[in-house]
Design a protein around this motif. Structure first.
Motif, PDB file in Angstrom:
ATOM      1  N   ASN A 149      21.802   3.109  35.681  1.00 29.68           N
ATOM      2  CA  ASN A 149      20.561   3.836  35.923  1.00 29.68           C
ATOM      3  C   ASN A 149      19.475   3.355  34.959  1.00 29.68           C
ATOM      4  O   ASN A 149      19.645   2.358  34.258  1.00 29.68           O
ATOM      5  N   GLU A 150      18.367   4.074  34.909  1.00 26.79           N
ATOM      6  CA  GLU A 150      17.248   3.636  34.071  1.00 26.79           C
ATOM      7  C   GLU A 150      17.634   3.556  32.591  1.00 26.79           C
ATOM      8  O   GLU A 150      17.158   2.677  31.859  1.00 26.79           O
ATOM      9  N   PHE A 151      18.538   4.440  32.152  1.00 26.09           N
ATOM     10  CA  PHE A 151      18.950   4.441  30.752  1.00 26.09           C
ATOM     11  C   PHE A 151      19.847   3.244  30.443  1.00 26.09           C
ATOM     12  O   PHE A 151      19.741   2.630  29.374  1.00 26.09           O
TER      13      PHE A 151
ATOM     14  N   TYR B 237      11.659  -9.884  32.009  1.00 28.34           N
ATOM     15  CA  TYR B 237      10.835  -9.690  33.198  1.00 28.34           C
ATOM     16  C   TYR B 237      11.702  -9.741  34.463  1.00 28.34           C
ATOM     17  O   TYR B 237      11.484  -8.966  35.403  1.00 28.34           O
ATOM     18  N   GLU B 238      12.699 -10.624  34.481  1.00 29.98           N
ATOM     19  CA  GLU B 238      13.617 -10.698  35.620  1.00 29.98           C
ATOM     20  C   GLU B 238      14.417  -9.402  35.768  1.00 29.98           C
ATOM     21  O   GLU B 238      14.666  -8.934  36.885  1.00 29.98           O
ATOM     22  N   ILE B 239      14.798  -8.806  34.639  1.00 32.00           N
ATOM     23  CA  ILE B 239      15.532  -7.532  34.679  1.00 32.00           C
ATOM     24  C   ILE B 239      14.634  -6.435  35.257  1.00 32.00           C
ATOM     25  O   ILE B 239      15.084  -5.589  36.036  1.00 32.00           O
ATOM     26  N   LEU B 240      13.365  -6.483  34.892  1.00 31.62           N
ATOM     27  CA  LEU B 240      12.403  -5.513  35.434  1.00 31.62           C
ATOM     28  C   LEU B 240      12.338  -5.615  36.958  1.00 31.62           C
ATOM     29  O   LEU B 240      12.327  -4.615  37.672  1.00 31.62           O
ATOM     30  N   ARG B 241      12.309  -6.853  37.458  1.00 26.57           N
ATOM     31  CA  ARG B 241      12.265  -7.061  38.905  1.00 26.57           C
ATOM     32  C   ARG B 241      13.582  -6.616  39.568  1.00 26.57           C
ATOM     33  O   ARG B 241      13.581  -6.102  40.683  1.00 26.57           O
TER      34      ARG B 241
ATOM     35  N   ARG C  69      14.246   3.644  38.596  1.00 31.14           N
ATOM     36  CA  ARG C  69      12.959   4.075  38.041  1.00 31.14           C
ATOM     37  C   ARG C  69      12.614   3.253  36.799  1.00 31.14           C
ATOM     38  O   ARG C  69      13.429   3.101  35.894  1.00 31.14           O
ATOM     39  N   ILE C  70      11.391   2.735  36.771  1.00 27.51           N
ATOM     40  CA  ILE C  70      10.926   1.954  35.622  1.00 27.51           C
ATOM     41  C   ILE C  70       9.998   2.843  34.797  1.00 27.51           C
ATOM     42  O   ILE C  70       8.913   3.213  35.251  1.00 27.51           O
TER      43      ILE C  70
END
Length: 228
Positions: free
Chosen positions: A50-52, A74-78, A86-87
């Motif tokens: 999850n987000e955590f 940045y790749e992990i964000l995508r 949820r970001i």
């Protein structure tokens, strides 16, 4: 009853690895997250990252010595976006920390700065009412300060720093830590232009800036506004 791993146990372990300082921390967290996905695919409920969990991975990446960690973060964000995770402002801040602590050639640092600018713009665009944008702005200014240390370099990014700072002011997101970071990111001439009436180079106090610049800063506790 057979003991089964759950999301809390997995995420706590990921958190410990992310803060361990070990060279293999990123791989360890990635391995745990793969295990979580495999268990979920086998039908074990509530073990998908999850987000955590993702924030643990982003923290591990930010603390690593990988010269390409800005791109990796940045790749992990995508990946989070593609998976519907949820970001939060903390995730954006962690990506910006990867940019801020990138070491390498001037080209590597420029690429990290470009990534930081893209991430800041996205964080602003997608921010919700509960997001603590002050930590995102603070991490962005830290990236600018760390990646552009020389005065001649700071002059080159004046427009970027100035525009971001005034957006921060307009949103009432200036806190003490952010003020310290933006001061480090400023060239002398930009400092005088932005803070000339508030302090003398290189010093400016949070007490000296307009209260409007601080009105929407959220604290850690109960999501209260600083001014409340």
């Amino acid at each position: 009853h057979e003991a089964r791993p759950n999301i809390v146990a997995f995420t706590s372990t990921c958190d410990a690895w992310s803060k361990s300082g070990e060279r293999q921390a990123v791989k360890r967290v990635e391995g745990l997250m793969k295990w979580m996905r495999d268990l979920s695919a086998e039908g074990l409920l509530d073990v998908m990252p999850n987000e955590f969990t993702y924030n643990c991975l982003l923290t591990a990446v930010a603390r690593s010595k990988d010269p390409n960690k800005a791109a990796k973060a940045y790749e992990i964000l995508r990946e989070m976006e593609d998976g519907g995770t949820r970001i939060t402002s903390f995730a954006y801040s962690n990506v910006l920390n990867s940019c801020a602590y990138t070491h390498g050639t001037p080209s590597v640092k420029r690429n990290a700065l470009r990534t930081a600018i893209i991430v800041l713009e996205e964080a602003e665009e997608k921010a919700g009412p509960q997001d603590r944008l002050n930590i995102v702005f603070g991490s962005f200014f830290q990236a600018c300060a760390n990646l552009m240390k020389l005065e001649k370099e700071k002059v080159k990014i004046e427009k970027v720093v100035e525009a971001a700072f005034y957006k921060c002011c307009d949103q009432g997101q200036v806190d003490k830590m952010l003020l310290t970071q933006v001061r480090r990111a400023c060239s002398k001439q930009l400092f005088l232009r932005m803070f000339g009436t508030c302090g003398s180079f290189p010093d400016v106090s949070i007490k000296d800036i307009p209260s409007e610049w601080q009105k929407n800063v959220r604290t850690k506790h109960r999501g209260k506004y600083k001014g409340n």
